[in-house]
Design an enzyme around this catalytic site. Structure first.
Site, short mmCIF file in Angstrom:
data_model
loop_
_atom_site.label_atom_id
_atom_site.label_comp_id
_atom_site.label_asym_id
_atom_site.label_seq_id
_atom_site.Cartn_x
_atom_site.Cartn_y
_atom_site.Cartn_z
N ASP A 103 -8.26 -5.06 7.16
CA ASP A 103 -8.81 -5.93 6.12
C ASP A 103 -9.67 -7.03 6.73
O ASP A 103 -10.65 -7.47 6.11
CB ASP A 103 -7.68 -6.54 5.29
N GLU B 239 -5.63 -11.74 7.29
CA GLU B 239 -6.45 -10.53 7.24
C GLU B 239 -7.78 -10.76 6.53
O GLU B 239 -8.31 -9.86 5.89
CB GLU B 239 -5.67 -9.40 6.56
N HIS C 186 0.84 -1.20 0.00
CA HIS C 186 0.00 0.00 0.00
C HIS C 186 0.88 1.25 0.00
O HIS C 186 0.66 2.16 0.81
CB HIS C 186 -0.92 0.00 1.22
#
Length: 276
Positions: free
Chosen positions: A182, A156, A52
């Site tokens: 997540d 996640e 990310h």
């Protein structure tokens, strides 16, 4: 004669040698300077993100080089856990991998194969060309490479939680790392990392990892959440990120010297920010 070098201990070795949970922060801006600032802070871990973040392989390498002078454990999260990507990250000298979005034991086993040389795995042999062996200055690297690498897989999703015991049993998985953001989304609770169901799932996951003798880590940007997960037995807690720290600090300066920002009118600016 070339200098014979040694590699630093892995994350797994550092956790085993520590009498307390390790604490770290994310380096998400793709900046070697940011990574070095974190490395010199006194924290135990710099978690370099390439999932990310704008970081590419070259900026990950620059961050590894920047933190190498400091007594911290650099962990790198690649964008994906496929064989080619992991090979390239290992070759630039990543020793500690955090592989995202691992849902099944089969995926975890595939990741382990990707980081091991044949006959135990499928990692391509290019050590003489690579920083991983310091260009063949690490004596016996090919035979000992497995011992220089720690593999943590990120749990996640609700699917991963359902398969957690099998993932924990995969030989070569050195640890699991829970991502509440997540996980919350996969449970239909987007943005609600502190929802009781999400917290309960993470606590159950930490307990399962502890029972299996496998280290566990977790994201927890809110101090109370970090304290909770440490008390539950987490071996690694990531308590902040360079970009989030900069965002919150500059907002505080704006509030102090300019006044309340328009976007805060409907919100409590002092409310705790959610875990990453």
């Amino acid at each position: 004669m070339p200098i014979r070098l040694t590699l630093p201990p892995t994350l797994g070795e550092r956790i085993a040698a520590s009498d307390r949970p390790l604490v770290g922060a994310w380096s998400c801006a793709g900046s070697a300077t940011n990574a070095e600032i974190i490395a010199g802070s006194g924290l135990d871990v710099v978690l370099i993100d390439a999932e990310h973040s704008p970081a590419d392989l070259e900026s990950v390498l620059a961050q590894l080089q920047a933190v190498a002078a400091y007594p911290v454990a650099p962990i790198v999260r690649p964008p994906f856990g496929d064989t080619v990507t992991l090979k390239r990250y290992l070759d630039v000298g990543v020793q500690n991998l955090l592989v995202p979005m691992v849902d099944t034991a089969e995926q975890a086993a595939g990741i382990v194969r990707a980081v091991r040389y044949p006959p135990l795995g499928v990692r391509g042999v290019g050590s003489s060309l690579a920083r991983s062996s310091r260009w063949n200055r690490i004596e016996g690297y090919l035979g000992d490479a497995d011992s220089t690498i720690s593999v943590f897989v990120q749990i996640e999703s609700a699917t991963a939680m359902a398969d957690l015991e099998e993932i924990l049993a995969v030989d070569g998985v050195d640890g699991v790392f829970f991502g509440p953001a997540d996980l919350a989304a996969s449970m239909g609770l987007l943005g609600q990392q502190e929802h009781p169901d999400v917290v309960g799932a993470v606590l159950a996951g930490i307990a399962a990892a502890t029972a299996a003798g496998v280290p566990s880590g977790v994201n927890a940007f809110v101090p109370a959440a970090a304290d909770r997960y440490v008390a539950a037995g987490a071996s690694l807690v990531i308590v902040g990120a360079d970009v989030a720290l900069l965002a919150r600090s500059t907002e505080a300066l704006a509030d102090r010297f300019i006044g309340q920002r328009p976007t805060d009118a409907a919100d409590d600016a002092d409310a705790p920010r959610p875990s990453y």
